[in-house]
Design an enzyme around this catalytic site. Structure first.
Site, PDB file in Angstrom:
ATOM      1  CB  SER A  90       9.143  -1.739   8.051  1.00  0.00           C
ATOM      2  OG  SER A  90       9.446  -1.781   6.686  1.00  0.00           O
ATOM      3  CD  GLN A  98      -3.127  -0.767   0.549  1.00  0.00           C
ATOM      4  OE1 GLN A  98      -3.088  -0.647  -0.672  1.00  0.00           O
ATOM      5  NE2 GLN A  98      -4.224  -0.601   1.254  1.00  0.00           N
ATOM      6  CB  ILE A  99       3.371   2.649   2.380  1.00  0.00           C
ATOM      7  CG1 ILE A  99       2.400   2.647   3.565  1.00  0.00           C
ATOM      8  CG2 ILE A  99       4.275   3.880   2.431  1.00  0.00           C
ATOM      9  CD1 ILE A  99       3.051   2.649   4.937  1.00  0.00           C
ATOM     10  CG  HIS A 103       5.622   5.849  14.568  1.00  0.00           C
ATOM     11  ND1 HIS A 103       4.820   6.946  14.462  1.00  0.00           N
ATOM     12  CD2 HIS A 103       5.141   4.951  13.657  1.00  0.00           C
ATOM     13  CE1 HIS A 103       3.895   6.739  13.534  1.00  0.00           C
ATOM     14  NE2 HIS A 103       4.071   5.521  13.045  1.00  0.00           N
ATOM     15  NE  ARG A 111       0.410  -6.609  17.215  1.00  0.00           N
ATOM     16  CZ  ARG A 111       0.148  -6.325  18.496  1.00  0.00           C
ATOM     17  NH1 ARG A 111       0.126  -7.283  19.391  1.00  0.00           N
ATOM     18  NH2 ARG A 111      -0.075  -5.093  18.870  1.00  0.00           N
TER      19      ARG A 111
END
Ligand code: APR
Length: 309
Positions: A120, A13-14, A176, A83
């Protein structure tokens, strides 16, 4: 002069959005690498066929072979797995570290001089692992998170006050995750502190929403995490490097005494230019923010110290 070359490791996606934006903005030729056969090639072909409409001559190719990344000026790493039900954070970490080992071995071989932006998750750990496993200089490996967390903070503040996002500047430090530290003292509307516009309760609600913003998107999407805003932010960092813009951007950088810490990656204000992370800006924090930053650093350090390479 030859066009710059941007490599994307992970074409999900990214990676897909970064490829599209990089090519439409003609920042460079783009190579998408993924383990899935056919998918990076198909995505790249689809995007490249649309480039005449954008008036862009950037080439976009897809591959499963790291040799095709040779000569990349900049690399963005989004490879990894999210996950799944029943998996612990440790399970995820061990799988993603395994992926990073493979990525790092290939980077050393094929792109030893590239500027590397890791996306990631868990971000602060993955970027630490990337730098350690590649042995690249710390200024050439950084992580994208702070710019995104700061953008979210800016968006919420601008919407609440009713001003342009262009006029709101903000800085979010720390790891983050839930322990990130949105700095209210450094959030302004064209230099005017937000405390002039918003009550303490409203600011607290915005700070809390910023910390949970990634989760808010996940809860709505249900089958994935945010991908457009992370892509835009990662590309912003790449652009600052490729064009030597020297943007002052919050990103995960390896501390070397700044904020009284060293040897670990965490979100801090940095200047990104042709030298990579050229400087870490050591801000003065108020007592409460310093305590929050120290706690966040402790979380990141604990995760990294538990890594098995
Ligand atoms: N090498 C290259 N690509 C890989 C590898 C590997 N060893 N293992 C997995 N991939 C690829 C997958 O095939 C997939 O296409 O990584 C891609 C990841 O894409 P998505 O699952 O769509 O995830 P995305 O939403 O892009 O997020 C990527 O960034 O923000 C973080 O938490 C997010 O860790 C996640 C990462």
């Amino acid at each position: 002069m030859a066009r710059k070359k941007i490599g994307l490791i992970g074409g999900g996606q990214i990676g897909g959005v970064i490829a599209q934006l990089a090519a439409t903005r003609e920042l460079g030729d783009v190579v998408i690498l993924d383990v899935t056969e056919g998918v990076p090639q198909g995505k790249a072909l689809d995007m490249w066929e649309g480039m005449p409409v954008f008036g862009s001559d950037a080439k976009i190719t897809g591959t499963n072979n790291y040799a095709d990344l040779k000569g990349c000026d900049a690399i963005v790493i989004t490879a990894g797995v999210p996950r799944k039900p029943g998996m612990s954070r440790d399970d995820l970490l061990n799988i993603n570290i395994g992926i990073m080992k493979n990525v790092a071995d290939n980077l050393k071989q094929h792109c030893p001089d590239a500027f590397v932006v890791v996306v990631s998750n868990p971000l602060d750990v993955m970027v630490y692992a990337c730098q350690k496993l590649t042995g690249f200089p710390a200024n050439k490996v950084c992580g994208m998170a702070g710019l995104l967390d700061s953008a979210r903070f800016r968006a919420f503040v601008a919407a609440e006050i009713g001003v342009s996002v262009e006029d709101v500047s903000a800085m979010v430090l720390g790891g983050h995750g839930d322990s990130m530290v949105p700095l209210v003292d450094y959030c302004t509307v064209n230099g005017i502190p937000i405390t002039k516009f918003l009550s303490a309760d409203t600011i607290k609600a915005i700070v809390d929403r910023t910390k949970q913003a990634g989760g808010e998107v996940v809860a709505l999407l249900k089958t994935g995490s945010a991908f457009v805003s992370p892509a835009v932010c990662a590309l912003e960092m790449v652009e600052s490097y490729l064009k030597d813009k020297k943007r002052l951007i919050a990103c995960a950088a390896k501390l070397n005494g700044e904020y009284g810490k060293e040897g670990y990656y965490i979100g801090v204000p940095t200047i990104i230019g042709a030298g990579g992370v050229e400087k870490i800006v050591d801000l003065e924090l108020n007592t409460a923010d310093k305590a929050l930053f120290d706690t966040s650093f402790g979380h990141v350090k604990e995760m990294i110290d538990g890594l098995k390479f």
